[in-house]
Design a protein around this motif. Structure first.
Motif, mmCIF file in Angstrom:
data_model
loop_
_atom_site.group_PDB
_atom_site.id
_atom_site.type_symbol
_atom_site.label_atom_id
_atom_site.label_comp_id
_atom_site.label_asym_id
_atom_site.label_seq_id
_atom_site.Cartn_x
_atom_site.Cartn_y
_atom_site.Cartn_z
ATOM 1 N N GLY A 162 -7.268 9.049 16.053
ATOM 2 C CA GLY A 162 -6.510 8.054 17.190
ATOM 3 C C GLY A 162 -6.914 6.549 16.809
ATOM 4 O O GLY A 162 -6.329 5.407 17.129
ATOM 5 N N ASP A 163 -8.276 6.387 16.434
ATOM 6 C CA ASP A 163 -8.665 4.926 16.766
ATOM 7 C C ASP A 163 -8.937 4.100 15.760
ATOM 8 O O ASP A 163 -9.065 5.004 14.092
ATOM 9 N N ARG A 164 -8.133 2.492 15.805
ATOM 10 C CA ARG A 164 -8.136 2.255 14.104
ATOM 11 C C ARG A 164 -9.169 0.557 14.519
ATOM 12 O O ARG A 164 -9.272 0.099 15.178
ATOM 13 N N VAL A 165 -9.510 0.860 13.013
ATOM 14 C CA VAL A 165 -10.661 -0.138 12.753
ATOM 15 C C VAL A 165 -9.773 -1.401 12.245
ATOM 16 O O VAL A 165 -9.470 -1.299 11.208
ATOM 17 N N ALA A 166 -9.840 -2.401 13.016
ATOM 18 C CA ALA A 166 -9.464 -3.547 12.082
ATOM 19 C C ALA A 166 -10.254 -4.273 10.422
ATOM 20 O O ALA A 166 -11.394 -3.992 10.394
ATOM 21 N N TYR A 167 -9.650 -4.961 10.253
ATOM 22 C CA TYR A 167 -10.293 -5.118 8.432
ATOM 23 C C TYR A 167 -10.800 -6.623 8.330
ATOM 24 O O TYR A 167 -12.124 -5.540 7.432
ATOM 25 N N ASP A 168 -11.164 -7.420 9.572
ATOM 26 C CA ASP A 168 -11.730 -8.220 10.585
ATOM 27 C C ASP A 168 -13.025 -7.508 11.174
ATOM 28 O O ASP A 168 -13.697 -8.026 11.158
ATOM 29 N N GLN A 169 -13.114 -5.961 10.758
ATOM 30 C CA GLN A 169 -14.368 -5.590 11.775
ATOM 31 C C GLN A 169 -14.622 -4.772 10.467
ATOM 32 O O GLN A 169 -16.640 -4.553 10.655
ATOM 33 N N ILE A 170 -14.746 -4.950 9.529
ATOM 34 C CA ILE A 170 -15.273 -4.169 7.742
ATOM 35 C C ILE A 170 -15.526 -4.837 6.732
ATOM 36 O O ILE A 170 -16.795 -5.481 6.689
ATOM 37 N N PHE A 171 -14.663 -6.155 6.505
ATOM 38 C CA PHE A 171 -14.670 -7.471 6.229
ATOM 39 C C PHE A 171 -15.086 -8.487 6.212
ATOM 40 O O PHE A 171 -14.352 -9.299 7.027
#
Length: 356
Positions: A162-171
């Protein structure tokens, strides 16, 4: 013939840059842009090209050692036609992964509450003259969805916590400025200034994709260079269940999230009543003659010079479609030749979630 499957891990060595449609120069070599962004995720043709180069250069070895070059990697790269790719049967989309597993696209309609997704679409009446003279039409819409909002991309872990990770947390973006001061076309240094946005992955993340082959490959680890600026990556090839997510479509209708860019034909779109689409540009490299060795290209012969295909618009990964006929949609998506190189993959997100 029994097929073999492999997991290909791609770990960037430092920052990376994958080129897209926006470049510093146009085809006539005229300066057109000051700022250029890298793509976040390598295109499928990029990783396919890396595989073919690794096989050809014996960085990645096939257990069958007596294969001719065409039998090993195919006569040409992907050209939008159903041609043999040597021992390469198909590849999956490029995913992100860390120690917790793979990450899938959540869909760009993420801000719509789950309660309002249960019934999916509602229909509202609009003035007929705005669409067809002297008629009244009903159009589908998604409650709570605001078109003008900035729609960030989120990823969800395959365990679906259920947890979402935003693109700007990875890239993580990295600006790099420079000057083409030695370029003969610039009258002064000021014209040569440029800035490019490169990226690096957050700690613990890397790219990966899956490969299915007609011949067994040897496990391998090697360095490869990809992208317009030849960024460096560590490639690791291990055995793995490549396409275990493919299951029979059970639902008649539902919400679909694209897990890769997709070539959507009118027949595919006709199975849907509503779509939230982002587009992306795609080109493949083409030649007018079959080349056995690109190192021997004669640049005095225009027929031998590789060129770009016309610009093809693909629906971007993370786009969402609301399908009325999932079986027809799935069949048409899987029949597309683009699927062989990792396009046209999707996930049905109803009461249960499966990747197809």
């Amino acid at each position: 013939m029994e097929k073999s499957s492999y997991k290909i891990s791609i770990q960037p060595i430092g920052t990376f840059f994958f080129g897209g449609e926006r470049n510093f120069y146009d085809d006539a070599r005229d300066r057109v842009n000051y700022l250029v962004h890298s793509l976040l995720i390598p295109q499928q043709t990029t990783v396919l090209g890396m595989l073919r180069y690794a096989l050809r250069g014996s960085l990645l070895k096939c257990e069958a050692e007596d294969l001719k070059l065409e039998e090993l990697i195919g006569a040409t790269g992907f050209s939008g036609e159903d041609k043999a790719m040597g021992v390469i049967e198909r590849i999956s989309p490029v995913f992100l992964e860390n120690k917790d597993g793979l990450y899938y696209e959540a869909g760009i309609d993420y801000q719509v509450s789950p309660e309002n997704r249960q019934g999916y679409l509602e229909y509202k009446q609009i003035a007929g003259k705005a669409v067809l003279a002297e008629t009244t039409e009903y159009i589908p819409y998604l409650p709570e969805y605001e078109l003008k909002l900035d729609h960030k991309h989120f990823l969800v872990n395959e365990m679906d916590t259920g947890d979402r990770v935003a693109y700007d947390q990875i890239f993580l973006s990295c600006e790099q400025a420079g000057n083409f001061k030695n370029h003969e076309d610039f009258e002064n240094d000021k014209e040569g200034f440029y800035k490019e946005i490169r990226y690096r992955l957050s700690k613990g993340f890397q790219f990966c994709f899956f490969l299915e082959t007609s011949q067994k490959l040897c496990p391998a680890s090697f360095l490869a260079f990809m992208g317009g600026e030849q960024s460096e990556f560590k490639i690791t090839v291990t055995s793995g269940s490549a396409f275990e997510w493919e299951k029979e479509v059970k639902d008649k209708s539902g919400r679909v999230v694209l897990q890769s860019d997709a070539f959507l034909t009118p027949e595919i779109l006709a199975t849907c009543s509503f779509a939230l689409l982002e587009s992306t540009n795609f080109r493949h490299i083409k030649t007018n003659v079959q080349m056995k060795n690109y190192a021997l290209i004669s640049y005095n012969n225009n027929d031998q010079i590789p060129s770009k295909s016309c610009n093809i618009k693909l629906a971007g990964r993370g786009s969402v479609l609301y399908c009325d006929d999932l079986k027809s949609f799935s069949r048409r998506m899987s029949e597309s030749v683009y699927r062989r190189i990792g396009y046209n993959y999707f996930q049905i997100k109803n009461e249960y979630e499966e990747l197809y």
